[in-house]
Structure formats: structure tokens, C-alpha cells
Write a protein that holds these residues in place. Sequence first.
Motif, short mmCIF file in Angstrom:
data_model
loop_
_atom_site.label_atom_id
_atom_site.label_comp_id
_atom_site.label_asym_id
_atom_site.label_seq_id
_atom_site.Cartn_x
_atom_site.Cartn_y
_atom_site.Cartn_z
N ALA A 1 0.54 2.14 11.62
CA ALA A 1 0.23 1.72 10.25
C ALA A 1 -1.25 1.46 10.07
O ALA A 1 -1.86 1.86 9.07
CB ALA A 1 1.04 0.47 9.89
N GLU A 2 -1.85 0.81 11.05
CA GLU A 2 -3.30 0.55 11.01
C GLU A 2 -4.09 1.85 11.01
O GLU A 2 -5.03 2.02 10.22
CB GLU A 2 -3.69 -0.31 12.21
N LEU A 3 -3.74 2.77 11.90
CA LEU A 3 -4.44 4.05 11.96
C LEU A 3 -4.28 4.83 10.66
O LEU A 3 -5.23 5.44 10.16
CB LEU A 3 -3.93 4.87 13.14
N ASN A 4 -3.09 4.82 10.10
CA ASN A 4 -2.83 5.50 8.83
C ASN A 4 -3.69 4.92 7.71
O ASN A 4 -4.40 5.65 7.01
CB ASN A 4 -1.35 5.37 8.47
N ASP A 5 -3.64 3.62 7.56
CA ASP A 5 -4.31 2.97 6.42
C ASP A 5 -5.81 2.86 6.59
O ASP A 5 -6.56 3.12 5.65
CB ASP A 5 -3.72 1.57 6.19
N ASP A 6 -6.26 2.46 7.78
CA ASP A 6 -7.68 2.16 7.98
C ASP A 6 -8.50 3.36 8.45
O ASP A 6 -9.64 3.52 8.04
CB ASP A 6 -7.84 1.01 8.98
N VAL A 7 -7.91 4.17 9.31
CA VAL A 7 -8.68 5.30 9.86
C VAL A 7 -8.50 6.54 8.98
O VAL A 7 -9.46 7.02 8.37
CB VAL A 7 -8.31 5.59 11.33
N LEU A 8 -7.27 7.05 8.89
CA LEU A 8 -7.06 8.28 8.13
C LEU A 8 -7.42 8.10 6.65
O LEU A 8 -8.28 8.80 6.12
CB LEU A 8 -5.62 8.76 8.26
N LYS B 1 -7.64 1.40 -1.89
CA LYS B 1 -7.33 1.11 -0.49
C LYS B 1 -5.86 1.40 -0.22
O LYS B 1 -4.98 0.95 -0.93
CB LYS B 1 -7.65 -0.35 -0.17
N GLN B 2 -5.63 2.15 0.82
CA GLN B 2 -4.28 2.54 1.20
C GLN B 2 -3.59 1.43 1.98
O GLN B 2 -4.18 0.83 2.88
CB GLN B 2 -4.34 3.80 2.06
N ASP B 3 -2.35 1.13 1.65
CA ASP B 3 -1.58 0.14 2.39
C ASP B 3 -0.14 0.58 2.63
O ASP B 3 0.69 -0.20 3.06
CB ASP B 3 -1.63 -1.22 1.69
N ALA B 4 0.14 1.85 2.38
CA ALA B 4 1.50 2.35 2.55
C ALA B 4 1.98 2.24 3.99
O ALA B 4 3.14 1.95 4.24
CB ALA B 4 1.59 3.80 2.08
N GLY B 5 1.09 2.48 4.94
CA GLY B 5 1.48 2.37 6.35
C GLY B 5 1.95 0.97 6.69
O GLY B 5 3.00 0.80 7.31
N ARG B 6 1.19 -0.01 6.27
CA ARG B 6 1.56 -1.39 6.56
C ARG B 6 2.84 -1.79 5.82
O ARG B 6 3.69 -2.48 6.37
CB ARG B 6 0.42 -2.33 6.22
N LYS B 7 2.97 -1.34 4.58
CA LYS B 7 4.18 -1.68 3.81
C LYS B 7 5.43 -1.05 4.41
O LYS B 7 6.46 -1.70 4.49
CB LYS B 7 4.03 -1.20 2.36
N MET B 8 5.32 0.20 4.82
CA MET B 8 6.51 0.92 5.27
C MET B 8 6.77 0.81 6.77
O MET B 8 7.93 0.85 7.20
CB MET B 8 6.41 2.39 4.86
N LEU B 9 5.71 0.67 7.57
CA LEU B 9 5.88 0.70 9.02
C LEU B 9 5.23 -0.46 9.76
O LEU B 9 5.25 -0.49 10.98
CB LEU B 9 5.30 2.02 9.58
#
Length: 105
Positions: A19-26, A3-11
Motif C-alpha cells: 500500500a505504501e509503495l502504491n500510494d507514495d512511490v508509484l 494524493k493517492q490513498d487507495a492502497g492504504r484504504k484497500m490493502l
Amino acid sequence: MKKQDAGRKMLGDLAPKFAELNDDVLFGQVWSRTNELSAHDRSMITISALIAGGNLAQLPVHLKIGKDNGITQAEIVEMITHLAFYVGWPKAWSAFNAVKEVYTS
């Protein structure tokens, strides 16, 4: 795929929707559609697009993801060699520098 969480961590604080779109959608919904396109092939496409666009800051992370998704050193070298004729020699040189860091360490 983890599971990706880089968006939430960085932005997450600055741009929570992005961040939500990056981690959850993309990286969640789109990358999980492996019946349509394998993670290996998605990585090849993503890496090609990053090189073509000159977006080299994101390249090392995606090379690591690609390596984890089964892209071999021989495949990435052949892909960049092929791309060089379409996207430019300097972009290929820059990409190879990132490949050396990811694939020889």
C-alpha cells in the motif's frame, strides 16, 4: 494531482508495504515527475499496458484518471483502435465497454 490513498484504504491492513509503495512511490514519486512525462502521457501508457495485459479490472479507475488528466474520448477511442491490432480484438472490445461507462456517463 490529488494524493493517492487507495492502497492504504484497500490493502493497508493486509499489505501495508505494498500500500505504501502504491500510494507514495508509484502514485506519489513516479506520477509527479511531470517534467519527464506528462500526466496525460503517463495515463495513456498505463491504460495501454492494462489493456495489453488484459488487466481490465483496473481499467475503469485508470480511464477516470486519464480523463481527469485530459485524455479526450477521441484520443482513447483512437488509442484502443490502434491497440486492437497488436493486443487482440477481444481486449479492445472489453476496453471499449469500460470507455463507454467512463466517457458517456
